[in-house]
Design a protein around this motif. Structure first.
Motif, PDB file in Angstrom:
ATOM      1  N   ALA A 202       0.827  -1.205   0.000  1.00 45.30           N
ATOM      2  CA  ALA A 202       0.000   0.000   0.000  1.00 45.30           C
ATOM      3  C   ALA A 202       0.863   1.257   0.000  1.00 45.30           C
ATOM      4  O   ALA A 202       0.540   2.249  -0.667  1.00 45.30           O
ATOM      5  CB  ALA A 202      -0.925  -0.006   1.216  1.00 45.30           C
ATOM      6  N   ARG A 207      -0.962   4.657  -1.764  1.00 51.42           N
ATOM      7  CA  ARG A 207      -2.380   4.697  -1.412  1.00 51.42           C
ATOM      8  C   ARG A 207      -2.655   5.842  -0.437  1.00 51.42           C
ATOM      9  O   ARG A 207      -1.785   6.227   0.347  1.00 51.42           O
ATOM     10  CB  ARG A 207      -2.805   3.377  -0.778  1.00 51.42           C
ATOM     11  CG  ARG A 207      -2.621   2.160  -1.680  1.00 51.42           C
ATOM     12  CD  ARG A 207      -3.571   2.204  -2.854  1.00 51.42           C
ATOM     13  NE  ARG A 207      -3.510   0.963  -3.625  1.00 51.42           N
ATOM     14  CZ  ARG A 207      -4.277   0.704  -4.670  1.00 51.42           C
ATOM     15  NH1 ARG A 207      -5.153   1.604  -5.093  1.00 51.42           N
ATOM     16  NH2 ARG A 207      -4.162  -0.440  -5.323  1.00 51.42           N
ATOM     17  N   ASP A 210      -6.771   6.979   3.942  1.00 54.38           N
ATOM     18  CA  ASP A 210      -7.996   6.259   4.311  1.00 54.38           C
ATOM     19  C   ASP A 210      -8.078   4.867   3.663  1.00 54.38           C
ATOM     20  O   ASP A 210      -9.078   4.162   3.806  1.00 54.38           O
ATOM     21  CB  ASP A 210      -9.239   7.072   3.955  1.00 54.38           C
ATOM     22  CG  ASP A 210      -9.330   7.377   2.450  1.00 54.38           C
ATOM     23  OD1 ASP A 210      -8.381   7.015   1.708  1.00 54.38           O
ATOM     24  OD2 ASP A 210     -10.334   7.980   2.028  1.00 54.38           O
ATOM     25  N   PHE A 211      -7.011   4.462   2.970  1.00 56.11           N
ATOM     26  CA  PHE A 211      -7.002   3.137   2.325  1.00 56.11           C
ATOM     27  C   PHE A 211      -7.010   2.048   3.404  1.00 56.11           C
ATOM     28  O   PHE A 211      -6.187   2.068   4.325  1.00 56.11           O
ATOM     29  CB  PHE A 211      -5.761   2.986   1.444  1.00 56.11           C
ATOM     30  CG  PHE A 211      -5.676   1.658   0.736  1.00 56.11           C
ATOM     31  CD1 PHE A 211      -6.397   1.424  -0.427  1.00 56.11           C
ATOM     32  CD2 PHE A 211      -4.858   0.636   1.227  1.00 56.11           C
ATOM     33  CE1 PHE A 211      -6.318   0.203  -1.084  1.00 56.11           C
ATOM     34  CE2 PHE A 211      -4.768  -0.583   0.580  1.00 56.11           C
ATOM     35  CZ  PHE A 211      -5.510  -0.797  -0.581  1.00 56.11           C
ATOM     36  N   PRO A 228      -7.136   2.077   8.757  1.00 50.94           N
ATOM     37  CA  PRO A 228      -6.716   2.969   7.668  1.00 50.94           C
ATOM     38  C   PRO A 228      -5.189   3.091   7.628  1.00 50.94           C
ATOM     39  O   PRO A 228      -4.524   3.071   8.669  1.00 50.94           O
ATOM     40  CB  PRO A 228      -7.380   4.298   8.015  1.00 50.94           C
ATOM     41  CG  PRO A 228      -7.637   4.235   9.471  1.00 50.94           C
ATOM     42  CD  PRO A 228      -7.880   2.792   9.809  1.00 50.94           C
TER      43      PRO A 228
END
Length: 336
Positions: A202, A207, A210-211, A228
């Motif tokens: 990630a 990303r 809030d991914f 998150p």
């Protein structure tokens, strides 16, 4: 930080060019140039996924037949890359053999071949064993910012150089190194586990905060939940990944020097040809190769951390130390 990319010159500094790079912790490898690979074990050949060929002179492409022989009959995909005209050269190699019994082979070996033209336009063609390696056009495109391959664990960039024929230079770069702080994990009440791979990915993929990242104590755990990404960034630190440059068979011209420096700038390790000794600059110019001095100067100008010269001409047999010393002197900025 332990590097993930581990390079090895298969034939040393004087044999056919072939740089084998293994990826730590994964059964994957890539190859820069395809000279004689007889000494490379079948096990290592079977790990290959990407093969980058600078140009099709025999000492850079001779190993294709060995690659083919080891892999025929296996379900395997090899991505091949080369300069303009490369698709036809691979096609001719494959069609030199008779494939009338391919229906008996258990696996479907596939070569996906991409040629890169001087404009950075590309053409990609697939050759499959089960169709007797008939050419299947995949499409055309264009390389963006010189990036030829973008993989989650590395990217490969290229530049089209000149050797009285187009010749590709390459650079491979890890996206980043990660250090996991176990004390910070413990402070958040989080476990060490396979989920950390997803966290790293990630971050690599940039990303947003809030991914959602799935937290799982183990592969079989049912106690899973999401957090998150923004709440997890402090549990790791990121440092730039290792960068390795590979340049061979190029004339010592202003344009080549500029393109090489841009391609391998700030590399941790540069494999660069030094075909001729400093005193033999006339021979180097005649044959469109670099001297030891030119190789060292280019490495210095590019700001690389370490230079590894190779592809010494056979005329210097037994003089590896002298050739290396000349490169190192130029790299250090020592003048005649």
């Amino acid at each position: 930080m332990r590097p993930l990319l581990h390079p090895m010159l298969i034939n040393g500094r004087t044999g056919d060019p072939a740089l084998y790079i293994e990826t730590l912790f994964e059964q994957r490898a890539i190859l820069f140039d395809l000279g004689d690979i007889t000494s490379l074990s079948p096990r290592k050949i079977r790990r290959l996924e990407h093969v980058f060929v600078s140009h099709a002179h025999i000492d850079h492409f001779f190993g294709f037949d060995r690659l083919l022989r080891v892999l025929v009959g296996r379900d395997k995909r090899i991505n091949l890359y080369g300069p303009a005209g490369f698709v036809d050269r691979v096609r001719h190699k494959l069609q030199a053999y008779l494939w009338n019994l391919v229906d008996r082979e258990p696996g479907d070996l596939t070569f996906v071949v991409t040629e890169i033209r001087s404009s950075l336009a590309t053409q990609t063609v697939r050759f499959r064993l089960k169709t007797a390696f008939a050419a299947e056009a995949i499409g055309t495109g264009r390389i963006d910012q010189g990036i030829l391959v973008q993989d989650p664990t590395f990217r490969v960039s290229t530049a089209v150089l000149e050797h009285r024929t187009p010749c590709l230079g390459f650079a491979i770069e890890e996206p980043a190194h990660f250090n996991i702080w176990k004390t910070r994990l413990a402070g958040l009440g989080l476990p060490v586990g396979p989920w950390l791979r997803d966290l790293k990915r990630a971050v690599i993929e940039h990303r947003p905060d809030d991914f959602p990242v799935r937290i799982s104590p183990s592969m079989k755990s049912s106690n899973e939940h999401d957090l998150p990404l923004g709440q997890l960034r402090d549990v790791l630190t990121v440092t730039p990944g290792q960068k390795i440059g590979y340049v061979t068979d190029v004339a010592d011209t202003v344009d080549n020097r500029k393109a090489i420096v841009e391609l391998v700038k700030n590399a941790d390790l540069l494999f660069i040809e030094a075909a001729f000794a400093r005193a033999d600059v006339a021979l180097a110019t005649e044959r469109a190769h670099l001297t030891t001095e030119a190789a060292g100067q280019i490495a210095r100008q590019a700001g690389v951390r370490r230079v590894e010269p190779f592809h010494f001409s056979p005329r210097y047999a037994g003089e590896d130390e002298r050739m290396q010393n000349e490169v190192v002197a130029a790299f250090a900025g020592h003048h005649r």
